[in-house]
Design a protein around this motif. Structure first.
Motif, PDB file in Angstrom:
ATOM      1  N   SER A  81       0.812  -1.234   0.000  1.00 18.77           N
ATOM      2  CA  SER A  81       0.000   0.000   0.000  1.00 18.77           C
ATOM      3  C   SER A  81       0.838   1.274   0.000  1.00 18.77           C
ATOM      4  O   SER A  81       0.314   2.357   0.263  1.00 18.77           O
ATOM      5  CB  SER A  81      -0.939  -0.004   1.210  1.00 18.77           C
ATOM      6  OG  SER A  81      -0.167   0.010   2.392  1.00 18.77           O
ATOM      7  N   SER A 117      -6.371   3.404  -5.367  1.00 19.93           N
ATOM      8  CA  SER A 117      -5.730   4.489  -4.621  1.00 19.93           C
ATOM      9  C   SER A 117      -5.781   5.783  -5.416  1.00 19.93           C
ATOM     10  O   SER A 117      -5.808   5.773  -6.653  1.00 19.93           O
ATOM     11  CB  SER A 117      -4.268   4.124  -4.363  1.00 19.93           C
ATOM     12  OG  SER A 117      -3.558   5.246  -3.880  1.00 19.93           O
ATOM     13  N   HIS A 119      -3.364   7.420  -5.874  1.00 23.50           N
ATOM     14  CA  HIS A 119      -2.082   7.517  -6.592  1.00 23.50           C
ATOM     15  C   HIS A 119      -2.182   7.039  -8.044  1.00 23.50           C
ATOM     16  O   HIS A 119      -1.219   7.197  -8.805  1.00 23.50           O
ATOM     17  CB  HIS A 119      -0.990   6.800  -5.794  1.00 23.50           C
ATOM     18  CG  HIS A 119      -0.760   7.497  -4.487  1.00 23.50           C
ATOM     19  ND1 HIS A 119      -0.077   8.693  -4.410  1.00 23.50           N
ATOM     20  CD2 HIS A 119      -1.200   7.225  -3.234  1.00 23.50           C
ATOM     21  CE1 HIS A 119      -0.086   9.116  -3.148  1.00 23.50           C
ATOM     22  NE2 HIS A 119      -0.756   8.251  -2.420  1.00 23.50           N
ATOM     23  N   TYR A 142       3.525   1.874  -7.410  1.00 25.19           N
ATOM     24  CA  TYR A 142       2.326   1.537  -6.638  1.00 25.19           C
ATOM     25  C   TYR A 142       1.074   2.026  -7.379  1.00 25.19           C
ATOM     26  O   TYR A 142       0.115   1.259  -7.592  1.00 25.19           O
ATOM     27  CB  TYR A 142       2.456   2.166  -5.247  1.00 25.19           C
ATOM     28  CG  TYR A 142       1.193   2.205  -4.432  1.00 25.19           C
ATOM     29  CD1 TYR A 142       0.573   1.033  -4.022  1.00 25.19           C
ATOM     30  CD2 TYR A 142       0.630   3.424  -4.050  1.00 25.19           C
ATOM     31  CE1 TYR A 142      -0.584   1.072  -3.260  1.00 25.19           C
ATOM     32  CE2 TYR A 142      -0.516   3.474  -3.290  1.00 25.19           C
ATOM     33  CZ  TYR A 142      -1.130   2.300  -2.901  1.00 25.19           C
ATOM     34  OH  TYR A 142      -2.280   2.344  -2.147  1.00 25.19           O
ATOM     35  N   SER A 171      -6.557   9.522   1.915  1.00 25.67           N
ATOM     36  CA  SER A 171      -5.730   9.266   3.101  1.00 25.67           C
ATOM     37  C   SER A 171      -6.677   8.904   4.233  1.00 25.67           C
ATOM     38  O   SER A 171      -7.270   9.793   4.851  1.00 25.67           O
ATOM     39  CB  SER A 171      -4.940  10.518   3.478  1.00 25.67           C
ATOM     40  OG  SER A 171      -4.276  11.048   2.340  1.00 25.67           O
ATOM     41  N   ARG A 180      -1.726  18.439   3.088  1.00 29.00           N
ATOM     42  CA  ARG A 180      -2.260  17.722   1.920  1.00 29.00           C
ATOM     43  C   ARG A 180      -3.528  16.945   2.295  1.00 29.00           C
ATOM     44  O   ARG A 180      -4.501  16.895   1.538  1.00 29.00           O
ATOM     45  CB  ARG A 180      -1.183  16.779   1.376  1.00 29.00           C
ATOM     46  CG  ARG A 180      -1.669  15.848   0.287  1.00 29.00           C
ATOM     47  CD  ARG A 180      -0.560  14.964  -0.271  1.00 29.00           C
ATOM     48  NE  ARG A 180      -1.102  13.943  -1.133  1.00 29.00           N
ATOM     49  CZ  ARG A 180      -1.535  12.748  -0.726  1.00 29.00           C
ATOM     50  NH1 ARG A 180      -1.457  12.415   0.563  1.00 29.00           N
ATOM     51  NH2 ARG A 180      -2.036  11.893  -1.583  1.00 29.00           N
TER      52      ARG A 180
END
Ligand code: 15L
Length: 270
Positions: A81, A117, A119, A142, A171, A180
């Protein structure tokens, strides 16, 4: 004779049950099914009442096939993760996710909630608002592996009809930890609500949704995921003053400040 289950999914599988979010979801999902099967490579402790503990490395195909036997739906939180070397990511997140979907196909599992995610789109800038139909811009190996997982889920829906909701989780921590996270934070209660809405929504096909609380400023737009019925109840706003005091100045040339992925955009090379 056993009475019929009152639950939508009598037996649920939670992978990654020993991880940060897995530990949060474990008791909460247990309350919503007859049997919660929990899996991880890390220690899962003893089985609570109504639990089945089945440790399994995701890259171990026969073990993953066994894991999905008799399961009605999956909450797939397992895998790596954080940003890590590609060779590690590939095992757990790419081969592992493939094994999971193949097992779902063979066992006829109808729905998967996949922990993707933010990301996957981490290389969009913090002054842009991204919706779930925009092209991915992964911010590392990732993020790339999660983009692969989303594509895999799309393929298994188109070809085999296995429904998936991809959660592009921001998050999710007890509290936002930095500036952030004022934009990306999702409370644990909202996480539970998001996962449950994804399981509960009658028709999801292949869907993508960002996992965030009702934060005042945000980089993500869930307009195209309204059918999931996710209505976040919490907000990062009560934490703003303390976090801004902790980080009064932002370096506007820092890639971690420019891009949504934060520190992930500059992790590595390994
Ligand atoms: C993630 O995908 C990570 O799993 C988590 O540890 C956080 O770092 C989160 O993203 C984030 O972007 O804050």
């Amino acid at each position: 004779m056993a009475s019929p289950s009152q639950h939508l999914y009598p037996r649920l599988l939670l992978t990654g049950a020993a991880g940060g979010l897995g530990r949060v979801l474990r008791p909460r999902l247990k309350a919503r099914c007859d049997v919660l099967r929990v899996s991880d490579v890390a220690d899962l402790g003893n089985a609570a009442v109504g639990e089945e503990v089945m440790p399994a490395p995701l890259q171990d195909r026969p073990a993953v096939f066994k894991l999905l036997e008799g399961v009605d739906a999956v909450v797939h939180m397992g895998g790596i993760s954080t940003e890590q070397p590609f060779d590690d990511i590939v095992q757990a997140n790419i081969i592992g996710t493939y094994n999971l979907y193949e097992a779902a196909r063979i066992h006829g599992t109808r729905r998967i909630v996949f922990a993707s995610s933010n990301h996957v789109t981490g290389f969009y800038r913090q002054d842009e608002v991204v919706d779930t139909t925009m092209p991915v811009r992964p911010d590392g190996y990732y993020g790339l592996s999660k983009a692969f997982g989303e594509n895999l889920a799309r393929f298994y829906f188109d070809r085999y009809g296995i429904e998936t909701v991809c959660l592009r989780i921001g998050s999710s921590f007890a509290e936002p930890k930095d500036r952030r996270m004022l934009a990306t934070w999702m409370s644990y209660d909202d996480l539970e609500h998001l996962v449950w809405s994804s399981l509960n929504s009658p028709v999801v096909g292949y869907s993508v949704i960002y996992g965030m609380s009702d934060n005042h400023h945000t980089w993500w737009d869930n307009t195209h995921a309204k059918h999931i019925g996710y209505r976040p109840q919490d907000s990062s706003e009560p934490f703003r003053a303390a976090l801004e005091a902790k980080q009064p100045k932002l370096d506007l040339n820092d890639p971690a400040v420019i891009y949504q992925g934060g520190g992930f955009v500059k992790a590595g090379p390994f």
